[in-house]
Design a protein around this motif. Structure first.
Motif, mmCIF file in Angstrom:
data_model
loop_
_atom_site.group_PDB
_atom_site.id
_atom_site.type_symbol
_atom_site.label_atom_id
_atom_site.label_comp_id
_atom_site.label_asym_id
_atom_site.label_seq_id
_atom_site.Cartn_x
_atom_site.Cartn_y
_atom_site.Cartn_z
ATOM 1 N N VAL A 86 0.837 -1.205 0.000
ATOM 2 C CA VAL A 86 0.000 0.000 0.000
ATOM 3 C C VAL A 86 0.865 1.244 0.000
ATOM 4 O O VAL A 86 0.611 2.215 -0.731
ATOM 5 C CB VAL A 86 -0.950 -0.007 1.216
ATOM 6 N N GLN A 87 1.918 1.219 0.809
ATOM 7 C CA GLN A 87 2.766 2.394 0.946
ATOM 8 C C GLN A 87 3.584 2.666 -0.310
ATOM 9 O O GLN A 87 3.766 3.819 -0.699
ATOM 10 C CB GLN A 87 3.695 2.208 2.145
ATOM 11 N N ARG A 88 4.042 1.629 -0.971
ATOM 12 C CA ARG A 88 4.980 1.812 -2.076
ATOM 13 C C ARG A 88 4.321 1.843 -3.445
ATOM 14 O O ARG A 88 4.835 2.487 -4.361
ATOM 15 C CB ARG A 88 6.032 0.696 -2.063
ATOM 16 N N GLY A 114 16.508 9.180 3.248
ATOM 17 C CA GLY A 114 15.700 10.389 3.240
ATOM 18 C C GLY A 114 15.331 10.811 4.645
ATOM 19 O O GLY A 114 15.881 10.323 5.644
ATOM 20 N N SER A 115 14.387 11.749 4.757
ATOM 21 C CA SER A 115 14.004 12.295 6.047
ATOM 22 C C SER A 115 13.261 11.254 6.873
ATOM 23 O O SER A 115 12.802 10.227 6.371
ATOM 24 C CB SER A 115 13.116 13.524 5.846
ATOM 25 N N PHE A 116 13.121 11.554 8.167
ATOM 26 C CA PHE A 116 12.414 10.657 9.071
ATOM 27 C C PHE A 116 10.978 10.456 8.610
ATOM 28 O O PHE A 116 10.458 9.339 8.626
ATOM 29 C CB PHE A 116 12.451 11.246 10.489
ATOM 30 N N GLN A 117 10.341 11.546 8.184
ATOM 31 C CA GLN A 117 8.947 11.457 7.738
ATOM 32 C C GLN A 117 8.806 10.597 6.491
ATOM 33 O O GLN A 117 7.837 9.856 6.342
ATOM 34 C CB GLN A 117 8.396 12.858 7.460
ATOM 35 N N GLU A 118 9.766 10.656 5.596
ATOM 36 C CA GLU A 118 9.715 9.841 4.390
ATOM 37 C C GLU A 118 9.918 8.366 4.713
ATOM 38 O O GLU A 118 9.316 7.487 4.087
ATOM 39 C CB GLU A 118 10.772 10.312 3.396
ATOM 40 N N ARG A 119 10.778 8.091 5.693
ATOM 41 C CA ARG A 119 11.045 6.699 6.039
ATOM 42 C C ARG A 119 9.962 6.093 6.923
ATOM 43 O O ARG A 119 9.726 4.892 6.892
ATOM 44 C CB ARG A 119 12.402 6.595 6.738
ATOM 45 N N TYR A 120 9.292 6.941 7.720
ATOM 46 C CA TYR A 120 8.233 6.472 8.609
ATOM 47 C C TYR A 120 7.003 7.363 8.435
ATOM 48 O O TYR A 120 6.678 8.177 9.311
ATOM 49 C CB TYR A 120 8.702 6.486 10.066
ATOM 50 N N PRO A 121 6.303 7.231 7.299
ATOM 51 C CA PRO A 121 5.198 8.151 7.006
ATOM 52 C C PRO A 121 4.020 8.018 7.960
ATOM 53 O O PRO A 121 3.203 8.932 8.053
ATOM 54 C CB PRO A 121 4.793 7.759 5.573
ATOM 55 N N HIS A 122 3.888 6.893 8.684
ATOM 56 C CA HIS A 122 2.754 6.698 9.574
ATOM 57 C C HIS A 122 3.063 7.133 11.009
ATOM 58 O O HIS A 122 2.198 7.018 11.877
ATOM 59 C CB HIS A 122 2.316 5.228 9.570
#
Length: 607
Positions: free
Chosen positions: A409-411, A472-480
């Motif tokens: 779902v994420q990718r 990448g950024s923390f938000q990009e690596r852990y979007p949830h």
């Protein structure tokens, strides 16, 4: 959808693939994700806050009025064709006139023609399945392909309809002519054919010209055989056609029984209006959402409201089997088609339903197995021919493969609107807010923003994640992962977001434990974050409630003071001031009034 050989020179419903040639097909590249058209997709329009327009094609009012006027013999013939549930329901209630266009537009922003499914970021792929369609509408899916005839003569038309319509283009007749013509027909079979043409042109497969093709008379000539054709499959394909083309921004038309999308959303995700009898188990299902069963007075949701609802949905909000108690005959059930990859056709084109992409709905289990890549003919179904077309119309079993559905779902699917433009989306008073570069861009997605670059009261910009990693950024690596903000209630009762300052130091940071952190620790951390954020919101809501109570008490005090003033109680100083301003006459009047309220013994007392 079984196919049959054409008879007597007849052709089939898609008119030799004209629907497929109308829009240039695009090839499928399995090495790319499913967002190949994102620059021209409806979601791009939303993120650019471009105005949204639409035109509704088809209407049930003429069909309902004509059905009411039909004689019993005509109704019996049409009902025998498997249309009785649908027509009886629209006769008894006006539910079908409910068209939540804001919901349909929000759904189109989540619909992708590479999969013919909706991409909900917190769930995955969902779709109106053939079984869903049959339960909601009462239209049977399945039967022989609908035949058409390009070689009709005027004599044929007059013999079958009892009259010759004004000459139109490509054997099309205006729907308005059919309505007038129906009033004067006495022959039962002619009346059945005219009504069926009206039903096709207004509901089952409306076009953009308010006309219907006379070619359908090839399938209507023998009125006793009308029921053998797949009218429900044609209607399902029509819904897909308008959703596909509207989501591509290829047209601004919406057609077919649009209430189907609305009720599908209500039943699966519990986001519909309140009902008087919420436990009614009726067939067709749209009768449950009739006007008489809806509790009136609810606020109509805006387009931004529906966007936020879809953004917020998770699998816990989803009813994986909403039809388990609906009394539906196997004759009308499309359940056997749910687990198929199958091509549906209508005069506007051919469109795939891929059951392996919605196995959560098929198996009633989440998370589902992963889907396979869409077929190579996904975007060019209208150009299939020969044995390939027959195989696609017959369908094949849809099976999934093992894998991590959350990662898929994420990718692979359309993510949150934030992932399409590098922004974060939230909600403020029902309006879409996009945080970009520390600025708040607030405004209606249908109109330009008047407050661009400014922060509305009670809202703080979302801080960007500044912890960079190798990927990448923390938000990009852990979007949830939760954002550094808390939902709060503002002084005016609106909902806002307050930024949380990121402390420079905290106990056990940086983390010195094992790298492979257990899921129980992650769960506890996320639960604690949610609890703290809820605490902040609860406190702000309680403060708002107290302020509201104080304001109410203040208003009550002012009301009581006004009442006492009118009764002459406790308002002496203020009246004395008015008396001084009004002259001696006012003072004498006040003294006289006081003497009238005193006892007889007070008359001798000095003033």
């Amino acid at each position: 959808m079984a196919s049959t050989s054409s008879q007597g020179g007849s052709k089939f419903i898609s008119f030799d693939g004209r629907g497929g040639k109308r829009y240039k097909p695009k090839s499928w590249n399995s090495n790319e994700d499913l967002l190949q058209d994102k620059n021209t997709h409806m979601s791009s329009q939303a993120l650019q806050r471009k105005p949204t327009s639409y035109k509704i094609r088809g209407s049930l009012s003429d069909v309902r009025n004509c059905w009411i006027a039909m004689g019993p013999e005509v109704k019996a013939k049409i009902s025998a064709a498997g249309l009785n549930h649908f027509l009886t329901s629209i006769y008894n209630d006006g539910i079908v006139e409910h068209k939540d266009i804001n919901l349909i537009i929000a759904l189109s922003e989540r619909f992708w023609d590479t999969t013919n499914t909706f991409h909900f970021p917190g769930i995955g792929e969902v779709m109106l399945t053939p079984h869903d369609f049959a339960v909601i509408t009462g239209l049977r899916i399945g039967g022989e392909r609908i035949e058409v005839n390009d070689n009709l003569t005027n004599c044929d038309v007059e013999r079958l309809l009892g009259g010759l319509p004004p000459k139109g283009s490509e054997l099309n007749v205006k729907l308005s002519w059919l309505v007038k013509h129906l009033r004067g027909i006495e022959n039962v079979e002619m009346c059945v054919r005219c009504f069926m043409l009206l039903l096709i042109g207004q509901v089952l497969s409306p076009n953009t010209g308010s006309t219907v093709s006379l070619r359908y008379l090839a399938s209507l000539e023998n009125v006793d055989d009308i029921g053998k054709y797949d009218w429900g499959g044609m209607t399902y394909a029509t819904l897909l056609h308008y959703m596909v083309q509207y989501s591509r921004c290829a047209m601004n038309n919406l057609g077919g029984p649009l209430f189907t999308w609305e009720i599908w959303m209500y039943e699966y995700f519990g986001v519909g209006p309140k009902l008087h009898n919420s436990k009614a188990q009726v067939f067709p299902r749209f009768f449950r959402w009739s006007s008489r069963n809806r509790i009136s007075g609810g606020k109509k949701r805006t387009l931004q409201d529906w966007r936020l609802i879809i953004e917020s949905l998770t699998e816990t909000n989803m009813n994986l089997d909403p039809w388990q108690t609906v009394p539906i005959s196997s004759k009308y059930s499309g359940l056997t088609l749910n687990r198929h990859k199958i091509l549906f056709e209508c005069p506007l084109g051919r469109y795939w339903y891929l059951g392996d992409r919605v196995l959560a709905q098929v198996d009633h289990k989440y998370p589902p197995l992963l889907p396979q890549d869409p077929p190579d003919s996904m975007r060019k179904g209208g150009l299939l021919e020969g044995d390939d077309l027959k195989a696609a119309l017959a369908g094949s079993d849809a099976t999934g493969v093992a894998g991590d559905y959350g990662e898929f779902v994420q990718r692979r699917l359309q993510g949150r609107f934030a992932h399409l433009c590098g922004e974060t989306v939230s909600c403020f008073n029902g309006a879409l807010i996009m945080y970009s570069n520390g600025l708040v861009l607030q405004g209606n997605a249908e109109q330009g923003s008047d407050s661009e670059g400014s922060s509305p009261e009670g809202i703080a910009p979302q801080p960007s994640s500044h912890v960079e990693g190798p990927s990448g950024s923390f938000q990009e690596r852990y979007p949830h992962f939760p954002s550094w903000s808390c939902r709060v209630m503002n002084q005016d009762g609106s909902i806002g977001y307050m930024r949380l300052d990121r402390p420079e130091h905290a106990p056990n940071v940086p983390w010195t434990g094992q790298v492979a952190i257990g899921t129980d620790l992650v769960d506890e951390s996320l639960l604690m974050i949610e609890s703290l954020q809820q605490t902040v919101y609860t406190q702000s809501a309680q403060n708002f409630s107290l302020r509201a109570e104080l304001a109410s008490a203040r208003s009550h005090i002012q009301t009581m003071e006004g009442l006492f003033e009118r009764l002459g109680v406790g308002a002496g100083p203020r009246r004395s001031q008015r008396g001084d301003e009004g002259g001696s006459g006012s003072r004498n009047t006040r003294k006289s009034s006081r003497r009238r309220t005193r006892g007889p013994s007070d008359e001798d007392e000095g003033i």
